[in-house]
Scaffold this active site. Structure first.
Site, short mmCIF file in Angstrom:
data_model
loop_
_atom_site.label_atom_id
_atom_site.label_comp_id
_atom_site.label_asym_id
_atom_site.label_seq_id
_atom_site.Cartn_x
_atom_site.Cartn_y
_atom_site.Cartn_z
N ASP A 1 -5.08 2.26 4.97
CA ASP A 1 -4.10 3.35 4.98
C ASP A 1 -2.78 2.80 5.53
O ASP A 1 -2.74 2.06 6.50
CB ASP A 1 -4.60 4.51 5.83
CG ASP A 1 -3.81 5.78 5.59
OD1 ASP A 1 -4.38 6.74 5.04
OD2 ASP A 1 -2.61 5.82 5.96
N ASN B 1 -9.72 15.45 2.77
CA ASN B 1 -8.83 16.60 2.78
C ASN B 1 -8.72 17.15 1.36
O ASN B 1 -8.59 16.39 0.41
CB ASN B 1 -7.45 16.21 3.30
CG ASN B 1 -7.47 15.82 4.77
OD1 ASN B 1 -8.15 16.46 5.57
ND2 ASN B 1 -6.75 14.76 5.13
N GLN C 1 -3.81 17.77 2.41
CA GLN C 1 -3.89 16.74 1.36
C GLN C 1 -2.48 16.47 0.84
O GLN C 1 -1.77 17.39 0.43
CB GLN C 1 -4.80 17.18 0.21
CG GLN C 1 -4.96 16.09 -0.86
CD GLN C 1 -5.87 16.48 -2.01
OE1 GLN C 1 -6.35 17.62 -2.08
NE2 GLN C 1 -6.10 15.55 -2.92
N VAL D 1 -1.86 13.40 -1.16
CA VAL D 1 -1.94 12.61 -2.40
C VAL D 1 -3.03 13.23 -3.26
O VAL D 1 -4.20 13.32 -2.84
CB VAL D 1 -2.26 11.12 -2.11
CG1 VAL D 1 -2.36 10.34 -3.42
CG2 VAL D 1 -1.20 10.50 -1.21
N HIS E 1 -9.71 11.05 -2.24
CA HIS E 1 -9.86 9.86 -1.40
C HIS E 1 -10.69 10.22 -0.17
O HIS E 1 -10.59 11.31 0.37
CB HIS E 1 -8.51 9.27 -0.99
CG HIS E 1 -7.53 10.28 -0.47
ND1 HIS E 1 -6.83 11.12 -1.31
CD2 HIS E 1 -7.13 10.58 0.78
CE1 HIS E 1 -6.03 11.90 -0.60
NE2 HIS E 1 -6.21 11.60 0.68
N HIS F 1 -11.18 9.22 3.60
CA HIS F 1 -10.67 8.47 4.75
C HIS F 1 -11.85 7.94 5.55
O HIS F 1 -12.81 8.68 5.81
CB HIS F 1 -9.89 9.38 5.70
CG HIS F 1 -8.61 9.95 5.17
ND1 HIS F 1 -7.39 9.42 5.49
CD2 HIS F 1 -8.37 11.01 4.35
CE1 HIS F 1 -6.44 10.14 4.90
NE2 HIS F 1 -6.99 11.11 4.21
#
Ligand code: AMP
Ligand code: ZN
Length: 122
Positions: free
Chosen positions: A39, A95, A102, A104, A108, A110
């Site tokens: 990240d 998220n 969120q 993006v 995904h 994390h």
């Protein structure tokens, strides 16, 4: 049928471009179905993201057709965590949507670790 928002790649998607290598990232894992990278704004000593190569905007857009790739992402997250010195534990976060923060719109996971993580999250 696959929802129209889920496509193989989305030309205007940051994480599709990162997974394709057209935007640089610090890779931690790559395979046919997923890509994992550091990240850019880490919230813990270890913070990486695991994304499907397929463009799925969020977990809210996933359907039973995505069961295999979703399982793959979780198993890869755990497998990579083992290689990143997270034997004391880590947290997976997905998220979804505005209320969850969120930012993006490409699904995904994390993976956060390397420090004590408080609960509940903010
Ligand atoms: P979320 O808020 O759950 O949508 O998470 C998006 C994450 O993507 C944030 O933690 C960002 O720091 C991260 N991010 C945004 N742009 C990049 C990038 N170019 N490379 C790596 N991580 C990024
Ligand atoms: Zn995408």
């Amino acid at each position: 049928m696959r929802p129209p928002s889920c496509t193989l790649v989305a030309m205007d998607c940051l994480f599709c471009k990162i997974a394709a290598g057209t935007i640089p990232s610090k890779a931690v894992h790559s395979d046919e179905h997923s890509y994992a990278f550091a990240d850019i704004n880490p919230q813990a000593p270890v913070h990486f993201l695991v994304v499907p190569r397929e463009h799925i905007p969020s977990i809210a857009h996933a359907s039973s057709e995505h069961a295999d790739v979703l399982g793959h992402l979780l198993l890869k997250a755990a497998e990579i965590a083992r290689t990143q010195g997270l034997e004391n534990g880590y947290r997976l976060v997905v998220n979804s949507g505005r209320d969850a923060g969120q930012t993006v719109d490409h699904l995904h996971v994390h993976v956060l670790g390397g420090r004590h993580l408080s609960w509940p999250p903010g």
